[in-house]
Design an enzyme around this catalytic site. Structure first.
Site, PDB file in Angstrom:
ATOM      1  N   ASP A 103       0.831  -1.192   0.000  1.00 25.68           N
ATOM      2  CA  ASP A 103       0.000   0.000   0.000  1.00 25.68           C
ATOM      3  C   ASP A 103       0.872   1.251   0.000  1.00 25.68           C
ATOM      4  O   ASP A 103       2.025   1.217   0.437  1.00 25.68           O
ATOM      5  CB  ASP A 103      -0.912   0.024   1.230  1.00 25.68           C
ATOM      6  CG  ASP A 103      -1.874  -1.158   1.257  1.00 25.68           C
ATOM      7  OD1 ASP A 103      -2.138  -1.717   0.175  1.00 25.68           O
ATOM      8  OD2 ASP A 103      -2.350  -1.501   2.347  1.00 25.68           O
ATOM      9  N   LYS A 104       0.299   2.349  -0.440  1.00 27.64           N
ATOM     10  CA  LYS A 104       1.047   3.598  -0.536  1.00 27.64           C
ATOM     11  C   LYS A 104       1.683   3.998   0.787  1.00 27.64           C
ATOM     12  O   LYS A 104       2.822   4.476   0.830  1.00 27.64           O
ATOM     13  CB  LYS A 104       0.119   4.716  -1.030  1.00 27.64           C
ATOM     14  CG  LYS A 104       0.807   6.053  -1.253  1.00 27.64           C
ATOM     15  CD  LYS A 104      -0.165   7.079  -1.812  1.00 27.64           C
ATOM     16  CE  LYS A 104       0.512   8.429  -2.004  1.00 27.64           C
ATOM     17  NZ  LYS A 104      -0.413   9.451  -2.567  1.00 27.64           N
TER      18      LYS A 104
END
Length: 242
Positions: A103-104
């Site tokens: 995930d970012k």
């Protein structure tokens, strides 16, 4: 393979720059000067020299990155910085891609390669490739949570996860844990904790299969895998699921 593509792919410049080198007679193949950019070579069989030095060809590149938060696991994006943007030209020229995604806002171990066969082996849902994460949780994590994760939990969309191994490192107002899972559902670690009423406030992947994150790598740094690490990944044979 065209000679200009070969030389460009292993970092001797752009196709345009390589063509200039060829025109200047600086490249030989099997002892003969080659000036035609379209000339085809077999990099495994043919002997290619540039500026009098033998060209060492390799097809694949394998990189371990300590992915920083705020960067996305993609090869390109119109809005956000990607993990490929963090690479130097000499690695980017091989066109590597991230194996799986983080995930970012998630940090940690990310493998980048252009070896599609290996990537498939590591990502195939039929394979049981363990991925271990370190996380900070915003409330006490209990032995009940350990038991629940050991059986598998129900995510918000009704999906029943496979069992995960939850280890409590510190339990309190903020808890430190390690979680090993064999799946890669969207936001899975975060959603597993949401399923037991808790929230992940920090997440970092520390291993994937036999590959351990090099703790000397700062956020955003990367290095090539050693020959031993590449061999371990290729020989890693998790059991296929029925």
């Amino acid at each position: 393979m065209r000679i200009d593509k070969l030389l460009s792919n292993i970092g001797y410049g752009s196709r345009k720059e390589v063509k200039k080198i060829l025109k200047n007679g600086q490249v030989t193949v099997n002892g003969n000067i080659v000036k035609d950019a379209k000339f085809h070579v077999d990099p495994i069989v043919d002997s290619v020299y540039l500026f009098g030095e033998k060209v060492q060809y390799r097809e694949f590149i394998y990189l371990m990155m300590n992915k920083p938060a705020g960067v996305i696991s993609a090869t390109e994006d119109d809005r956000d910085e990607t993990v490929i943007d963090l690479l130097n030209d000499e690695e980017a020229v091989f066109s590597p891609f991230p194996v799986g995604r983080l995930d970012k806002d998630t940090e940690g171990l990310l493998l980048l390669t252009n070896d599609g066969k290996l990537a498939h082996q590591l990502l195939s849902p039929k394979k049981k490739v363990p991925k271990k994460y370190f996380a900070v949780i915003n409330s006490p994590v209990t032995e009940d949570d350990v038991a629940a994760f050991g059986k598998g939990v129900t995510l918000d969309d009704g999906y029943e996860t496979k069992p995960g191994k939850l280890t409590i490192l510190k339990s309190g107002e903020y808890s430190d844990i390690e979680l090993t899972i064999t799946e890669g559902k969207f936001h899975q670690v975060k959603r597993m904790f949401e399923a037991v009423g808790k929230k992940v406030v920090y997440l970092k992947r520390i291993s994937m299969g036999p590959l351990l994150l090099d703790d000397t790598l700062e956020n955003g740094q990367y290095r090539e895998l050693t020959e031993e690490e590449v061999l371990q990944l290729k020989e890693f044979s998790p059991k296929e699921q029925d």
